[in-house]
Write a protein that holds these residues in place. Structure first.
Motif, PDB file in Angstrom:
ATOM      1  N   ASN A  39      -4.892 -48.534 -12.608  1.00  0.00           N
ATOM      2  CA  ASN A  39      -5.380 -49.605 -13.049  1.00  0.00           C
ATOM      3  C   ASN A  39      -5.665 -49.222 -15.045  1.00  0.00           C
ATOM      4  OD1 ASN A  39      -4.936 -50.585 -10.741  1.00  0.00           O
ATOM      5  ND2 ASN A  39      -6.587 -49.553 -10.427  1.00  0.00           N
ATOM      6  N   ASN A  40      -6.163 -48.419 -14.899  1.00  0.00           N
ATOM      7  CA  ASN A  40      -6.938 -48.065 -16.219  1.00  0.00           C
ATOM      8  C   ASN A  40      -5.744 -48.040 -17.223  1.00  0.00           C
ATOM      9  OD1 ASN A  40      -9.273 -47.511 -17.371  1.00  0.00           O
ATOM     10  ND2 ASN A  40      -9.756 -45.549 -16.784  1.00  0.00           N
ATOM     11  N   LYS A  41      -4.921 -48.487 -17.446  1.00  0.00           N
ATOM     12  CA  LYS A  41      -4.127 -48.102 -18.347  1.00  0.00           C
ATOM     13  C   LYS A  41      -3.471 -49.733 -19.502  1.00  0.00           C
ATOM     14  CE  LYS A  41      -1.484 -44.441 -16.016  1.00  0.00           C
ATOM     15  NZ  LYS A  41      -0.598 -43.316 -15.782  1.00  0.00           N
ATOM     16  N   TYR A  42      -2.843 -50.051 -20.339  1.00  0.00           N
ATOM     17  CA  TYR A  42      -2.406 -50.611 -21.202  1.00  0.00           C
ATOM     18  C   TYR A  42      -1.187 -50.591 -21.342  1.00  0.00           C
ATOM     19  CZ  TYR A  42      -7.374 -52.672 -22.315  1.00  0.00           C
ATOM     20  OH  TYR A  42      -8.609 -52.858 -21.724  1.00  0.00           O
ATOM     21  N   MET A  43      -0.100 -51.363 -21.287  1.00  0.00           N
ATOM     22  CA  MET A  43       1.103 -51.821 -22.264  1.00  0.00           C
ATOM     23  C   MET A  43       1.124 -51.508 -23.765  1.00  0.00           C
ATOM     24  SD  MET A  43       2.845 -52.936 -19.841  1.00  0.00           S
ATOM     25  CE  MET A  43       1.992 -51.918 -18.514  1.00  0.00           C
ATOM     26  N   PHE A  44       2.257 -50.499 -24.222  1.00  0.00           N
ATOM     27  CA  PHE A  44       2.069 -49.655 -25.009  1.00  0.00           C
ATOM     28  C   PHE A  44       1.939 -50.613 -26.240  1.00  0.00           C
ATOM     29  CE2 PHE A  44       4.409 -47.367 -28.580  1.00  0.00           C
ATOM     30  CZ  PHE A  44       3.460 -45.612 -28.277  1.00  0.00           C
ATOM     31  N   ASN A  45       2.441 -51.569 -26.098  1.00  0.00           N
ATOM     32  CA  ASN A  45       2.557 -53.072 -27.349  1.00  0.00           C
ATOM     33  C   ASN A  45       1.489 -53.652 -26.965  1.00  0.00           C
ATOM     34  OD1 ASN A  45       3.928 -54.146 -29.543  1.00  0.00           O
ATOM     35  ND2 ASN A  45       4.525 -55.817 -28.200  1.00  0.00           N
ATOM     36  N   PRO A  46       0.571 -54.535 -27.848  1.00  0.00           N
ATOM     37  CA  PRO A  46       0.787 -54.286 -29.021  1.00  0.00           C
ATOM     38  C   PRO A  46      -0.464 -53.387 -29.582  1.00  0.00           C
ATOM     39  CG  PRO A  46      -1.116 -55.614 -29.074  1.00  0.00           C
ATOM     40  CD  PRO A  46      -0.690 -55.438 -27.742  1.00  0.00           C
ATOM     41  N   ILE A  47      -1.400 -52.806 -28.552  1.00  0.00           N
ATOM     42  CA  ILE A  47      -2.553 -51.468 -28.830  1.00  0.00           C
ATOM     43  C   ILE A  47      -2.259 -50.258 -29.723  1.00  0.00           C
ATOM     44  CG2 ILE A  47      -4.616 -50.544 -28.167  1.00  0.00           C
ATOM     45  CD1 ILE A  47      -5.427 -52.683 -26.086  1.00  0.00           C
ATOM     46  N   PHE A  48      -1.250 -49.811 -28.684  1.00  0.00           N
ATOM     47  CA  PHE A  48      -0.880 -48.876 -29.252  1.00  0.00           C
ATOM     48  C   PHE A  48      -0.030 -48.354 -30.380  1.00  0.00           C
ATOM     49  CE2 PHE A  48      -1.667 -47.698 -24.898  1.00  0.00           C
ATOM     50  CZ  PHE A  48      -3.368 -47.199 -25.168  1.00  0.00           C
ATOM     51  N   ILE A  49       1.153 -49.797 -30.512  1.00  0.00           N
ATOM     52  CA  ILE A  49       2.168 -49.365 -31.690  1.00  0.00           C
ATOM     53  C   ILE A  49       0.691 -49.926 -33.070  1.00  0.00           C
ATOM     54  CG2 ILE A  49       3.566 -51.403 -32.746  1.00  0.00           C
ATOM     55  CD1 ILE A  49       4.630 -49.834 -31.095  1.00  0.00           C
ATOM     56  N   PHE A  50      -0.139 -50.460 -32.884  1.00  0.00           N
ATOM     57  CA  PHE A  50      -0.613 -50.798 -34.116  1.00  0.00           C
ATOM     58  C   PHE A  50      -1.496 -49.373 -34.904  1.00  0.00           C
ATOM     59  CE2 PHE A  50      -0.456 -55.257 -33.340  1.00  0.00           C
ATOM     60  CZ  PHE A  50      -0.538 -55.660 -34.642  1.00  0.00           C
TER      61      PHE A  50
ATOM     62  N   ASP B 231      -0.232 -46.172 -33.872  1.00  0.00           N
ATOM     63  CA  ASP B 231       0.629 -45.427 -34.389  1.00  0.00           C
ATOM     64  C   ASP B 231       1.319 -45.741 -36.024  1.00  0.00           C
ATOM     65  OD1 ASP B 231       0.637 -43.817 -32.356  1.00  0.00           O
ATOM     66  OD2 ASP B 231       2.634 -44.760 -31.035  1.00  0.00           O
ATOM     67  N   LEU B 232       1.279 -47.068 -36.109  1.00  0.00           N
ATOM     68  CA  LEU B 232       1.341 -47.691 -37.590  1.00  0.00           C
ATOM     69  C   LEU B 232       0.239 -47.157 -38.166  1.00  0.00           C
ATOM     70  CD1 LEU B 232       3.024 -51.286 -37.122  1.00  0.00           C
ATOM     71  CD2 LEU B 232       3.918 -49.175 -37.866  1.00  0.00           C
ATOM     72  N   LEU B 233      -0.522 -47.699 -38.138  1.00  0.00           N
ATOM     73  CA  LEU B 233      -2.179 -46.421 -38.612  1.00  0.00           C
ATOM     74  C   LEU B 233      -1.781 -45.407 -38.904  1.00  0.00           C
ATOM     75  CD1 LEU B 233      -4.778 -47.105 -40.109  1.00  0.00           C
ATOM     76  CD2 LEU B 233      -5.939 -47.016 -37.846  1.00  0.00           C
ATOM     77  N   GLY B 234      -1.573 -44.345 -38.329  1.00  0.00           N
ATOM     78  CA  GLY B 234      -1.392 -43.041 -38.530  1.00  0.00           C
ATOM     79  C   GLY B 234      -0.228 -42.759 -39.298  1.00  0.00           C
ATOM     80  N   PHE B 235       0.884 -43.207 -39.302  1.00  0.00           N
ATOM     81  CA  PHE B 235       2.408 -43.552 -39.750  1.00  0.00           C
ATOM     82  C   PHE B 235       1.387 -43.664 -41.489  1.00  0.00           C
ATOM     83  CE2 PHE B 235       6.003 -44.203 -37.095  1.00  0.00           C
ATOM     84  CZ  PHE B 235       5.034 -43.338 -36.547  1.00  0.00           C
ATOM     85  N   ILE B 236       1.503 -44.423 -42.055  1.00  0.00           N
ATOM     86  CA  ILE B 236       0.458 -45.669 -42.713  1.00  0.00           C
ATOM     87  C   ILE B 236      -0.143 -44.296 -43.632  1.00  0.00           C
ATOM     88  CG2 ILE B 236      -0.834 -46.447 -44.277  1.00  0.00           C
ATOM     89  CD1 ILE B 236       0.059 -49.119 -42.383  1.00  0.00           C
ATOM     90  N   THR B 237      -1.860 -43.519 -42.872  1.00  0.00           N
ATOM     91  CA  THR B 237      -2.178 -43.004 -43.405  1.00  0.00           C
ATOM     92  C   THR B 237      -2.086 -41.306 -43.714  1.00  0.00           C
ATOM     93  OG1 THR B 237      -3.439 -43.553 -42.294  1.00  0.00           O
ATOM     94  CG2 THR B 237      -4.575 -41.656 -42.957  1.00  0.00           C
TER      95      THR B 237
END
Length: 378
Positions: free
Chosen positions: A216-227, A229-235
């Protein structure tokens, strides 16, 4: 046609479960970006490696000059090579951070996922070593000679094993051809193991800082973790391209700019920075066979971590264990520095003390876990 549609449908389901619907703990931080960043690094290394391989021919006499010629005369080949060379450093930075975080949060208790990850780590080290030798400069030649000569200590088959690796009486063109073949082949093995690693991760799920296991303490990977990871990619890509374009030779050694001279040994032979901690452990043992055993165990001990850990709670939650972990990181950092230092006093004794400290972490850590668990239960 029906089989093709079913195959595409299965592939889409796998991609959807990987990038969209995968449940992930909502409290994981940017420390969990390293897995996706490692996949990005692997993709960059394979793409740039294939481009470099198209203009490379393994030869003891001409490889060094061919690398220089292609950098000067093939459009943007200098950039491709610098991205590939610095990409290896980026790969190991992310890899070491990934391993450290998994040790800190005891993610190695997912035994199968951890074992595949350690195998990927070992194959990555082998691939990096093989690639380091290919330009045939002064340091890479002598580094290859020193490391491959360690095989002579293997009981009974040592001399035959060296001849098999060399393909000749010494490091020569057949050796470079074999190294090039395996350097090109191993990344695809790593890619396949990475897929297995991800599949196993999906079966167990990701750990999180608090060790929460509730669905119950989990979210779907998209969109929170996609963004995320993208922030990590860009940095990371911004910093990586800054180094590749403006400071591409920062992490290299001066001896890498000199052509091979088999009659002149460099004053101080040392590998790339990401091997230095293991190299320091190797040379800290006066006995050659003992040094080889210590070198091998320094890496392969990671396989035994799940079996050394006998406590039921995460090791990072016990009082002294955080301090022990950061002392361990300091120990590895100092070993890296010792690996660059000359083989003389006081560096020899310092390297021996730090090598003992490196292995003590794997022995004392599990004992401390048992101690704290019994104390808490009492």
């Amino acid at each position: 046609m029906l089989n093709q549609l079913q195959s595409k449908s299965s592939l889409l389901k796998v991609m959807n479960s990987t990038f969209m619907d995968l449940p992930a703990p909502k409290n994981i931080s940017f420390s969990w970006n390293m897995g996706s960043l490692l996949f990005l690094c692997l993709f960059i290394q394979i793409m740039t490696g294939m481009l470099l391989a198209s203009s490379y021919a393994p030869s003891m006499d001409s490889s060094f000059y061919m690398v220089i010629f292609t950098m000067e005369n093939i459009n943007k080949n200098w950039l491709i090579r610098y991205i590939h060379a610095n990409g290896a450093s980026l790969f190991f930075i992310c890899l070491y951070y990934h391993i450290s975080r998994n040790i800190y949060y005891y993610s190695y208790m997912y035994k199968h996922t951890w074992s595949i990850g350690v195998t990927i780590f070992i194959l990555t080290m082998a691939t990096a070593f093989l690639g380091y030798v290919l330009p045939i400069n002064q340091m890479s030649y002598w580094g290859a000679s020193v490391i491959t000569n360690l095989l002579s200590e293997v009981p009974y088959i040592g001399p035959n094993l060296i001849e098999l690796v060399w393909g000749s009486p010494s490091v020569n063109t057949p050796t470079i051809m074999r190294f090039f073949s395996f350097h090109f082949f191993l990344p695809f093995v790593i890619m396949a193991l990475t897929v297995v690693h991800i599949v196993l991760l999906h079966e167990t799920g990701s750990k999180n800082p608090l060790g929460i296991s509730s669905v119950n303490n989990k979210y779907m990977f998209n969109p929170i973790f996609i963004f995320k990871d993208l922030l990590g990619f860009i940095t990371i890509l911004f910093a990586f391209m800054f180094i590749s374009l403006l400071m591409p030779l920062t992490l290299g050694d001066d001896e890498n700019f000199f052509n091979l001279n088999p009659y002149v040994t460099p004053i101080h032979i040392q590998p790339e920075w990401y091997f230095l901690f293991a190299y320091a452990i190797l040379r800290s043992i006066p006995n050659k066979m003992g040094g080889i055993i210590a070198l091998v165990m320094a890496i392969f001990i990671l396989y035994f971590l799940p079996y050394l850990h006998s406590a039921s709670m995460a090791s990072s939650y016990y009082p002294i264990n955080k301090l022990m972990f950061f002392l361990f990181l300091s120990d590895v950092s100092l070993l890296t520095w010792i690996g660059m230092a000359p083989v003389e006093a006081p560096y020899i004794l310092t390297g021996q003390i730090l090598s003992i400290g490196y292995f003590l972490f794997y022995i004392i850590g599990p004992l401390m876990n048992i101690f704290w668990e019994k104390l808490i239960m009492f």
